[in-house]
Design an enzyme around this catalytic site. Structure first.
Site, PDB file in Angstrom:
ATOM      1  N   CYS A  82     -16.945  24.683  11.471  1.00  0.00           N
ATOM      2  CA  CYS A  82     -15.868  25.650  11.279  1.00  0.00           C
ATOM      3  C   CYS A  82     -16.360  27.086  11.118  1.00  0.00           C
ATOM      4  CB  CYS A  82     -14.995  25.305  10.087  1.00  0.00           C
ATOM      5  SG  CYS A  82     -14.814  23.560   9.754  1.00  0.00           S
TER       6      CYS A  82
ATOM      7  N   ARG B 176     -25.840  16.431   7.281  1.00  0.00           N
ATOM      8  CA  ARG B 176     -25.378  16.426   5.897  1.00  0.00           C
ATOM      9  C   ARG B 176     -26.320  15.529   5.114  1.00  0.00           C
ATOM     10  NH1 ARG B 176     -18.769  15.973   6.621  1.00  0.00           N
ATOM     11  NH2 ARG B 176     -18.661  17.726   8.080  1.00  0.00           N
TER      12      ARG B 176
ATOM     13  N   GLN C 248     -19.814  15.852  15.645  1.00  0.00           N
ATOM     14  CA  GLN C 248     -18.362  15.735  15.571  1.00  0.00           C
ATOM     15  C   GLN C 248     -17.752  16.184  16.888  1.00  0.00           C
ATOM     16  OE1 GLN C 248     -17.098  18.200  12.290  1.00  0.00           O
ATOM     17  NE2 GLN C 248     -16.862  16.429  10.960  1.00  0.00           N
TER      18      GLN C 248
ATOM     19  N   ASP D  54     -15.452  18.322  17.351  1.00  0.00           N
ATOM     20  CA  ASP D  54     -14.775  19.283  16.498  1.00  0.00           C
ATOM     21  C   ASP D  54     -14.035  20.315  17.324  1.00  0.00           C
ATOM     22  OD1 ASP D  54     -14.201  20.107  13.995  1.00  0.00           O
ATOM     23  OD2 ASP D  54     -16.207  20.839  13.520  1.00  0.00           O
TER      24      ASP D  54
ATOM     25  N   HIS E 246     -11.262  23.863  16.851  1.00  0.00           N
ATOM     26  CA  HIS E 246     -10.449  24.741  16.025  1.00  0.00           C
ATOM     27  C   HIS E 246      -9.560  25.569  16.918  1.00  0.00           C
ATOM     28  CE1 HIS E 246     -13.921  23.779  13.470  1.00  0.00           C
ATOM     29  NE2 HIS E 246     -13.004  23.713  12.540  1.00  0.00           N
TER      30      HIS E 246
ATOM     31  N   LYS F 125      -1.732  18.210   6.504  1.00  0.00           N
ATOM     32  CA  LYS F 125      -2.450  17.617   7.623  1.00  0.00           C
ATOM     33  C   LYS F 125      -1.784  16.341   8.117  1.00  0.00           C
ATOM     34  CE  LYS F 125      -5.611  14.987   4.700  1.00  0.00           C
ATOM     35  NZ  LYS F 125      -6.972  14.492   4.494  1.00  0.00           N
TER      36      LYS F 125
END
Length: 646
Positions: free
Chosen positions: A333, A362, A380, A382, A384, A463
RNA sequence: GCCGGAGUAGCUCAGCUGGCAGAGCAGCCGCCUUGUAAGCGGCAGGUCAGGGGUUCGAGUCCCCUCUCCGGCUCCA
């Protein structure tokens, strides 16, 4: 008093009549089958006297609620048995859980597998004794007396408020502080099995003492118990860690705990999924981007990770400063937000959609690692989206459509959850009203059924979560669509509106597969390793029957490879049976057998994975065309003519 | 991270109360030339996870470390 029954009829009974007596008055068979009852919506023992007018439903084997009661009772039977073998064991909690029950004990020596066997045998004796479960209401002083030797129960007791009714349940020699309800007697616990032991902290708190937990399962019938044990076996066979090794897809090495090595075959699957996703996202207006893997703490200070999340980040030493000021990124992000701010944005540009498959790290605690589902390095899927508030509904609708498409192609069913404002949150109520309204409107316009999860949203916005069910009924939370009103402020994102003034965009975080690693693990288990043709690492294996046909087989394999079909030739000097067995265990979708006749005629005898001896003789060209077509259309089923098992 | 269990050949697993490290499959070599789920024979393969200790002697007993598994916690 009046008792209303589920069929709508009403009967009169004297006050104090028990549920069991009500059942008897309806029929002796019902009375015998009665395990518990629902009185005004609350599940109670059948021995409970009714004090006033009530709606009563007798719960028998047929209701799912009775299974929870049975399992909770089974936990008491377990504790009864443990107390016989280890009288000094102190008891913790023993609830029913999905598919079974557990009970926590404070004991000096943990339970061994042999203990488990003995305890199980002892449970059978407890069940045979057929002792009734007796409920008793006690006052606090009496309860303290009863559980004087059980400090864990005393602790629980002190948490009960003054207004609460304190109940204990007794079955034979065993007494427990328990709200109930229970089945009428221990004899009802017939079909159970102890499964494993594990350590658990008292109250889930790692600072408290360790208890030893015994897990078991219990069912109404032998058949259901056997089915369940069979399901466990099946799940074991499908375990992605096992199949990953057997099918040579990936492995782990002690030098890189939590990070997978992907072999050639595994990488084919990984890349096929990434490639497919990129292709579809490009068609849907996404920008495919890459950002750095390593950042200095400046970024994490803005994002807030440096303060709260640092323990979970891999920090990297900067030789010049001697400080661990750099970190491998744990999420995408922040770097996407930087990409957004790199230029001046206009309302005409929105929505801007960034998608990334970058590697993330992580630092999960060592005990959390597990196969591909819990790793330290992962990618991911991912994305946005940056957009104006009035675009939310439309954009969310598109995203839901995208998720539906991806899951549909893979044959995965899913359910959705709508999570609203939590107690701890940013933003005013008006913002939340708008956000939830827009998200809900988008969800409703898709016509999907959804479960409402009040208070389950992120602190920065509501969400939608997607739970996918695999082929043996397990659920996995995969997709998510999250509105974010916090980061636009944090990163000072803006765009120039039609009014020539600066506005804040809203961010939507969106993932479909979650991480590729975990998703592939789920797919492996879902398909039991038998991937659809387009994902199968080897799509066709060509099997010459004898050395005579090796040349013909290699030529054919070359033709298939030339049209992009992943092909191998098994030209070892082995019997056909041997080669077929190997191809079947490797779950190769198509076995193209070439013997003297086929070599002569330029045909191929096709055997389909899992379909047994059936074969079909086709021309080589026709075969190539059909396989190609199945790859292009991402067909789930293997085989060519009519419905056939995969 | 914590609690418990485990680690023996590439894989699956034997190896009792301490006494010369084994099998099947896979691999390699040969024979067989094979028609829809394992043809036959031979060979090779081990710092018994790593390190330290006890002992005349350790795969086996003790301690430390690593990894994996089941949980707790956490989470994509």
């Amino acid at each position: 008093m009046q008792v209303r029954l589920p069929d709508g009829s009403e009967r009169r009974y004297p006050t104090g009549t028990t549920v069991l007596e009500v059942a008897e008055s309806i029929g002796s068979r019902l009375a015998r089958a009665a395990l518990a009852a629902k009185v005004n919506g609350q599940v109670v023992d059948v021995a409970r006297p009714l004090e006033e007018d009530a709606t009563v439903e007798i719960l028998t084997e047929k209701s799912s609620e009775s299974l929870d009661v049975l399992r909770h009772s089974a936990a008491h039977v377990l504790a009864t048995a443990v107390r016989r073998i280890r009288p000094e064991a102190r008891i913790g909690f023993g609830p029913a859980i999905e598919d079974g029950f557990y009970y926590d004990f404070e004991v000096a020596e943990p339970f061994t597998p042999e203990d488990l066997k003995r305890i199980e045998e002892e449970m059978a004796k407890v069940a045979e004794a057929d002792d009734p479960f007796e409920r008793e209401v006690v006052d606090r002083a009496r309860a303290r007396e009863l559980f004087a030797a059980d400090p864990l129960k005393l602790e629980r007791l002190e948490e009960l408020g003054d207004g609460e009714v304190i109940t204990v349940y007794r079955n034979g020699p065993f007494l427990d502080l328990c709200r109930g309800p229970h089945v009428p007697d221990t004899g009802r616990i017939k079909h159970f099995k102890l499964l494993n032991t594990a350590a658990a902290y008292w109250r889930g708190d790692s600072n408290r003492q360790t208890l030893h937990r015994i897990y078991g399962t219990a069912w109404h019938s032998k058949r259901e118990l056997e089915d369940y044990l069979h399901r466990l076996e099946e799940a074991k066979k499908r375990d992605h860690r096992r199949l990953g090794r057997e099918l040579d897809l990936f492995f782990f090495h002690p030098t890189a705990p939590g990070s997978a090595f992907w072999t050639h075959r595994g990488t084919i699957i990984f890349n096929a999924l990434v490639g497919w996703m990129v292709e579809v996202l490009l068609e849907n207006g996404y920008d495919i981007v890459k950002t750095p893997l390593l950042f200095n703490k400046g970024l994490w200070e803005v994002s807030g990770h440096w303060g709260k999340y640092r323990e979970n980040m891999f920090l990297v030493l900067d030789n010049e400063t001697g400080e661990h000021d750099f970190s491998l990124k744990p999420m995408n992000c922040p770097s996407h937000h930087l990409m957004y701010t790199a230029k001046k944005r206009s309302y005409r540009d929105l929505p801007i959609r960034y998608a990334t498959q970058d590697v993330l790290h992580r630092n999960e605690v060592s005990g959390a690692l597990s196969g591909l589902t819990r790793v330290r390095q992962f990618q991911q899927d991912d994305a946005h989206a940056y957009l104006a508030e009035e675009q939310i509904s439309d954009e969310v609708g598109r995203m839901v459509g995208l998720l539906d498409y991806f899951y549909g192609v893979l044959g995965l069913e899913y359910t959705t959850k709508f999570a609203t404002r939590p107690d701890v949150r940013i933003g005013d109520d008006e913002m939340w009203d708008r956000a939830e309204g827009a998200l809900l409107a988008a969800l409703e316009s898709t016509g999907l059924a959804y479960e409402l999860k009040p208070g389950d949203g992120a602190f920065y916005g509501p969400k939608i979560d997607f739970d996918v069910s695999d082929s043996i009924g397990r659920k996995w939370q995969l997709g998510t669509i999250q509105l974010d009103y916090a980061n636009p402020d944090r990163f000072d994102l803006g765009f120039t509106g039609e009014d020539n003034r600066e506005h804040r965009p809203v961010i939507i975080h969106r993932a479909i597969f979650g991480s590729f690693e975990r998703f592939i693990a789920i797919l492996i288990e879902h398909y039991a390793g038998a991937f659809p043709v387009w994902l199968a690492p080897v799509q066709v294996v060509v099997l010459p029957i004898s050395d005579e046909q090796n040349e013909s087989a290699r030529q054919f394999a070359g033709d298939l490879a030339a049209v992009g079909i992943r092909t191998e030739v098994d030209d070892r000097s082995e019997t056909l049976n041997y080669k077929i067995r190997e191809a079947e265990t490797q779950k190769v979708p198509y076995m193209a057998v070439i013997g003297g006749r086929e070599a002569e005629a330029g045909t191929v005898a096709v055997r389909v994975r899992g379909a047994g001896r059936k074969q079909e003789i086709v021309t080589r060209q026709a075969f190539a065309g059909r396989v190609r077509e199945q790859v292009d259309s991402k067909t789930l089923r293997v085989g060519f003519n009519g419905p056939r098992e995969m």
